[in-house]
Design an enzyme around this catalytic site. Structure first.
Site, PDB file in Angstrom:
ATOM      1  N   ARG A  78      68.560   2.900  46.804  1.00  0.00           N
ATOM      2  CA  ARG A  78      68.679   4.483  46.461  1.00  0.00           C
ATOM      3  C   ARG A  78      68.935   5.176  47.948  1.00  0.00           C
ATOM      4  O   ARG A  78      68.000   5.002  48.677  1.00  0.00           O
ATOM      5  CB  ARG A  78      67.710   4.808  45.704  1.00  0.00           C
TER       6      ARG A  78
ATOM      7  N   TYR B 283      74.862   0.027  44.082  1.00  0.00           N
ATOM      8  CA  TYR B 283      73.572  -0.372  43.823  1.00  0.00           C
ATOM      9  C   TYR B 283      72.609   0.196  42.898  1.00  0.00           C
ATOM     10  O   TYR B 283      72.661   1.416  42.801  1.00  0.00           O
ATOM     11  CB  TYR B 283      72.843  -0.349  45.318  1.00  0.00           C
TER      12      TYR B 283
ATOM     13  N   LYS C 179      67.298   5.668  36.709  1.00  0.00           N
ATOM     14  CA  LYS C 179      66.633   6.857  37.171  1.00  0.00           C
ATOM     15  C   LYS C 179      67.542   8.016  36.799  1.00  0.00           C
ATOM     16  O   LYS C 179      67.006   9.156  36.721  1.00  0.00           O
ATOM     17  CB  LYS C 179      66.520   6.725  38.577  1.00  0.00           C
TER      18      LYS C 179
ATOM     19  N   HIS D  74      57.948   8.030  35.287  1.00  0.00           N
ATOM     20  CA  HIS D  74      58.134   6.742  36.038  1.00  0.00           C
ATOM     21  C   HIS D  74      56.754   5.873  36.016  1.00  0.00           C
ATOM     22  O   HIS D  74      56.060   5.725  36.585  1.00  0.00           O
ATOM     23  CB  HIS D  74      58.252   7.335  37.591  1.00  0.00           C
TER      24      HIS D  74
ATOM     25  N   SER E  38      58.251   3.402  43.354  1.00  0.00           N
ATOM     26  CA  SER E  38      59.074   2.099  43.242  1.00  0.00           C
ATOM     27  C   SER E  38      58.459   1.032  44.735  1.00  0.00           C
ATOM     28  O   SER E  38      57.968   1.353  45.543  1.00  0.00           O
ATOM     29  CB  SER E  38      60.370   2.426  43.898  1.00  0.00           C
ATOM     30  N   ALA E  39      58.211  -0.125  43.927  1.00  0.00           N
ATOM     31  CA  ALA E  39      57.907  -1.278  45.066  1.00  0.00           C
ATOM     32  C   ALA E  39      56.359  -1.131  45.445  1.00  0.00           C
ATOM     33  O   ALA E  39      56.180  -1.531  46.475  1.00  0.00           O
ATOM     34  CB  ALA E  39      58.761  -1.322  46.350  1.00  0.00           C
ATOM     35  N   CYS E  40      55.691  -0.832  44.569  1.00  0.00           N
ATOM     36  CA  CYS E  40      54.171  -0.853  44.657  1.00  0.00           C
ATOM     37  C   CYS E  40      53.407  -1.701  43.524  1.00  0.00           C
ATOM     38  O   CYS E  40      52.350  -1.255  43.297  1.00  0.00           O
ATOM     39  CB  CYS E  40      53.516   0.691  44.504  1.00  0.00           C
ATOM     40  N   GLY E  41      54.144  -2.664  43.003  1.00  0.00           N
ATOM     41  CA  GLY E  41      53.429  -3.326  41.993  1.00  0.00           C
ATOM     42  C   GLY E  41      53.382  -3.134  40.489  1.00  0.00           C
ATOM     43  O   GLY E  41      52.638  -3.648  39.659  1.00  0.00           O
ATOM     44  N   LYS E  42      54.333  -2.074  40.390  1.00  0.00           N
ATOM     45  CA  LYS E  42      54.673  -1.679  38.891  1.00  0.00           C
ATOM     46  C   LYS E  42      54.860  -2.956  37.930  1.00  0.00           C
ATOM     47  O   LYS E  42      54.278  -3.202  36.961  1.00  0.00           O
ATOM     48  CB  LYS E  42      55.456  -0.724  38.572  1.00  0.00           C
TER      49      LYS E  42
ATOM     50  N   ASN F 209      54.588  -6.298  38.504  1.00  0.00           N
ATOM     51  CA  ASN F 209      53.336  -7.187  38.379  1.00  0.00           C
ATOM     52  C   ASN F 209      52.210  -6.763  37.292  1.00  0.00           C
ATOM     53  O   ASN F 209      51.919  -7.550  36.489  1.00  0.00           O
ATOM     54  CB  ASN F 209      52.777  -7.429  39.798  1.00  0.00           C
TER      55      ASN F 209
ATOM     56  N   ASP G 283      59.070   0.418  33.970  1.00  0.00           N
ATOM     57  CA  ASP G 283      59.531   1.606  34.985  1.00  0.00           C
ATOM     58  C   ASP G 283      59.515   2.573  34.231  1.00  0.00           C
ATOM     59  O   ASP G 283      59.021   3.695  35.071  1.00  0.00           O
ATOM     60  CB  ASP G 283      60.889   1.085  35.381  1.00  0.00           C
TER      61      ASP G 283
ATOM     62  N   SER H 276      65.440  -6.836  47.760  1.00  0.00           N
ATOM     63  CA  SER H 276      66.423  -7.406  46.816  1.00  0.00           C
ATOM     64  C   SER H 276      65.693  -7.529  45.450  1.00  0.00           C
ATOM     65  O   SER H 276      64.555  -7.206  45.196  1.00  0.00           O
ATOM     66  CB  SER H 276      66.480  -8.893  47.357  1.00  0.00           C
ATOM     67  N   ARG H 277      66.617  -7.478  44.631  1.00  0.00           N
ATOM     68  CA  ARG H 277      66.105  -7.102  42.991  1.00  0.00           C
ATOM     69  C   ARG H 277      66.575  -8.348  41.939  1.00  0.00           C
ATOM     70  O   ARG H 277      67.510  -9.174  42.162  1.00  0.00           O
ATOM     71  CB  ARG H 277      67.012  -6.145  42.479  1.00  0.00           C
TER      72      ARG H 277
ATOM     73  N   ARG I 193      50.364   3.966  47.235  1.00  0.00           N
ATOM     74  CA  ARG I 193      50.161   2.718  48.130  1.00  0.00           C
ATOM     75  C   ARG I 193      49.376   3.593  49.156  1.00  0.00           C
ATOM     76  O   ARG I 193      49.947   4.191  49.914  1.00  0.00           O
ATOM     77  CB  ARG I 193      51.347   2.155  48.549  1.00  0.00           C
TER      78      ARG I 193
ATOM     79  N   ASN J 114      43.183  -7.385  38.727  1.00  0.00           N
ATOM     80  CA  ASN J 114      43.544  -6.042  38.472  1.00  0.00           C
ATOM     81  C   ASN J 114      42.936  -5.668  37.003  1.00  0.00           C
ATOM     82  O   ASN J 114      42.578  -4.544  36.347  1.00  0.00           O
ATOM     83  CB  ASN J 114      44.880  -5.486  38.681  1.00  0.00           C
TER      84      ASN J 114
HETATM   85  O1  SAT Z   1      67.165   1.348  42.700  1.00  0.00           O
HETATM   86  S1  SAT Z   1      66.216   1.898  41.348  1.00  0.00           S
HETATM   87  O2  SAT Z   1      65.806   3.260  41.215  1.00  0.00           O
HETATM   88  O3  SAT Z   1      66.637   1.273  39.997  1.00  0.00           O
HETATM   89  C1  SAT Z   1      64.846   1.049  41.391  1.00  0.00           C
HETATM   90  C2  SAT Z   1      63.568   1.705  42.037  1.00  0.00           C
HETATM   91  O4  SAT Z   1      63.882   2.388  43.010  1.00  0.00           O
HETATM   92  O5  SAT Z   1      62.565   1.837  41.496  1.00  0.00           O
HETATM   93 MN    MN Z   2      61.134   2.540  39.420  1.00  0.00          MN
END
Ligand code: SAT
Ligand code: MN
Length: 589
Positions: free
Chosen positions: A73, A201, A210, A230, A252-256, A258, A277, A372-373, A404, A500
């Protein structure tokens, strides 16, 4: 007579000049055709959109490589274009709607030349729920069309519901020139419109995510009396079979993801997945808070996802059937045609292409892009809750907020009450990650993990939270978590992942007032006697360390929070200033 949607699509086509317009029905046959187009016909920057992967090991899965300048993003190119700059707030980039439309019209003129425009009708939320929102996105790439079919309830059913009515939410997307200098993600809350150009992307292009479900929806929620957050939604089943529901916000990217699919290390406990999400939260007739997930798919971070960290997700990704699974910017094992990313297996496969399609040489760079997703349908998830499709959603017992943080913030604590929880959420900070295009590891304030997604003035957003709290007859308790606290040597103090569940168990028991807590200046931390330690293979002292509050070290935190609050001037609710003064006094005594 042409319907409102038809008229809008015609108008967009006149402006963007695609070679063809295809209305998507959401069928499997259509998805197969989109994949074929992406493999054989459509090119982005001279390269095919999809590469087929090994269907024996990863059924119905495909690899997509995005443009190297287009991998996350872009918050600096994301704008809220409301007629009032004040309403938009200092937390957003603002542009006057007329000016923004002028720029976007210029960039959009003929931008789909030689490409097909796909019309994607979709519903955010269960179509039978009163909170569902009808939307239509147009796009000029098969990648986005296919991804939206996985991520939302897309197709004929949605189109029938939209019918001849006006008032649906519009998304206009084109990859344009894929040039960062000609890239914008513009939101027009007063027109229910998102207009995005120049990026293919994730959050920039899958507009249901989002852009609509958070930025536009948060503004709708502000006006209509609900919250777009979120947050993941999970059900925790205890050994007796009782299920309690929680929502959790993490940046984003903090283990949601998981956490949304956690495989419990405690016997008898199970986590059921409802969302990874986004949560839409409403006040039920019973005075409780009810949550539902407006999406239908997962768009998660691949690196770090492994059979150890998230076995359920790996199984989900290997369960592609009716819905394909898409990998974006992962590496490719050329011996087996399998996707690969860091941590998927402990060793590098011998022959890898990196995320850009170049020969991978270990030690030089990353094989998969750090952001990468994967994109996969929730219907493939073995832990999907039976309540997923319940139009009413699920009643929430507790709200978890987190970030984080390498230091300072305890593993878990509970706020004293709703107002204190909103205050603590408002001053929440988190170290930045690769999910957005900026320097990673920088501490920034990220209230409720919503900083990049709140579509209006965050001061008003905090007032809205306070107002919702007053309306709830049985408000959920608000908790804070931090899985990322480190010791003096820089090692994580808490093992995280399946462990957790111990934190979740304490949280659920606190909502029922059956576990003990110790009062500190910032909130209530677990009393070690009521925290499940059985079978945990780290010393009790380390667990206690994760709960500790270094009262002398909060100066910086208070200063940062104070200057963050100041930005919102008169929009900042007085209650949060009062809470700030109380905390400051306690910590300075
Ligand atoms: O790129 S997205 O916004 O869809 C994913 C994220 O950052 O959580
Ligand atoms: Mn997100």
């Amino acid at each position: 007579m042409a319907s409102e949607v038809e008229k809008w699509v015609e108008e967009v086509a006149r402006q963007t000049e695609p070679k063809a317009v295809h209305w998507c029905d959401g069928s499997e046959q259509e998805a197969r055709r989109l994949i074929e187009i992406g493999i054989k016909e459509e090119k982005i920057d001279g390269k095919p959109v999809f590469t087929e992967l090994n269907h024996t090991k990863w059924p119905n899965s495909y690899l997509h490589r995005s443009h190297p300048s287009d991998v996350a993003r872009t918050e600096n190119l994301t704008f809220i274009c409301h007629s009032s700059k004040e309403t938009t707030g200092p937390n957003n980039n603002w542009m006057a709607p007329e000016e923004a439309k002028k720029i976007m019209s210029r960039l959009s003129r003929g931008c789909m030349k030689g490409r097909t425009m796909y019309v994607l009708p979709f519903v955010m939320g269960d179509p039978d729920s009163s909170s569902a929102k009808l939307c239509v996105q147009v796009t000029d790439t098969s990648y986005v069309a296919l991804s939206m079919r996985i991520m939302t309830r897309m197709g004929s059913t949605a189109l029938n519901r939209i019918g001849k009515q006006s008032g649906f939410i519009k998304g206009l997307h084109s990859i344009g020139a894929l040039d960062p200098a000609r890239r914008f993600i513009m939101h027009f809350p007063e027109d229910n419109l998102v207009w995005s150009i120049g990026s293919g992307y994730g959050g920039n292009a899958l507009l249901g995510k989002k852009c609509i479900s958070l930025r536009l929806a948060s503004w709708m929620g502000f006006n209509e009396g609900w919250l777009a957050e979120h947050m993941i939604i999970i059900g925790i089943e205890d050994p007796k079979g009782n299920i309690d529901y929680l929502v959790a916000a993490l940046p984003s990217a903090c283990g949601k993801t998981n956490l949304a699919m956690l495989r419990s290390s405690l016997p008898g406990y199970k986590v059921w997945t409802l969302g990874d999400d986004i949560a839409w939260l409403r006040i039920g007739e019973d005075g409780r808070l009810w949550a539902s997930n407006p999406e239908m798919g997962f768009f998660g971070v691949a690196p770090g996802t492994s059979p150890n960290t998230n076995p359920v997700m790996v199984e989900t990704l290997k369960a592609g059937t009716f819905y394909p699974t898409i990998f974006t910017n992962t590496a490719l094992d050329t011996d087996t045609s399998e996707p690969w990313w860091e941590d998927l297996t402990s060793a590098y496969p011998p022959h890898l292409l990196d995320w850009q399609g170049n020969k991978f040489i270990p030690g030089q760079n990353k094989a998969a892009h750090p952001n990468s997703r994967f994109t996969a349908s929730v219907l493939q998830c073995a832990t999907l809750s039976k309540k997923f499709n319940d139009p009413a959603g699920v009643p929430i017992s507790g709200i978890i907020l987190g970030g984080r943080r390498s230091n300072l913030i305890p593993l878990v604590y509970e706020s004293f009450d709703w107002q204190h929880g909103v205050f603590s959420g408002a001053m929440m900070g988190s170290e930045t990650t690769a999910a957005a295009a900026h320097k990673t590891g920088i501490l920034r304030r990220d209230p409720m993990a919503m900083l990049p997604f709140c579509g209006y003035n965050m001061g008003d957003y905090f007032s809205h939270w306070l107002k919702i709290g007053k309306k709830l007859r049985k408000a959920p308790k608000i908790f804070f978590v931090n899985w990322f606290r480190k010791d003096a040597d820089g090692k994580f103090l808490w093992p995280g992942f399946g462990e957790n569940i111990r934190v979740l168990k304490w949280i659920i028991e606190r909502t029922k007032e059956i576990s003990g807590a110790k009062e500190t200046h910032i909130g209530l931390v677990p009393d070690i006697k009521s925290f499940e330690l059985d079978g945990l293979n780290i010393p009790k002292e380390n667990v206690e360390k994760t709960f500790s509050i270094d009262e002398g070290k909060w100066d910086n935190e208070l200063n940062e929070a104070e200057s963050f609050f100041e930005k919102f001037g008169p929009h900042m609710p007085a209650e949060l200033h009062e809470e700030f003064d109380i905390l400051e006094k306690k910590l300075k005594l």
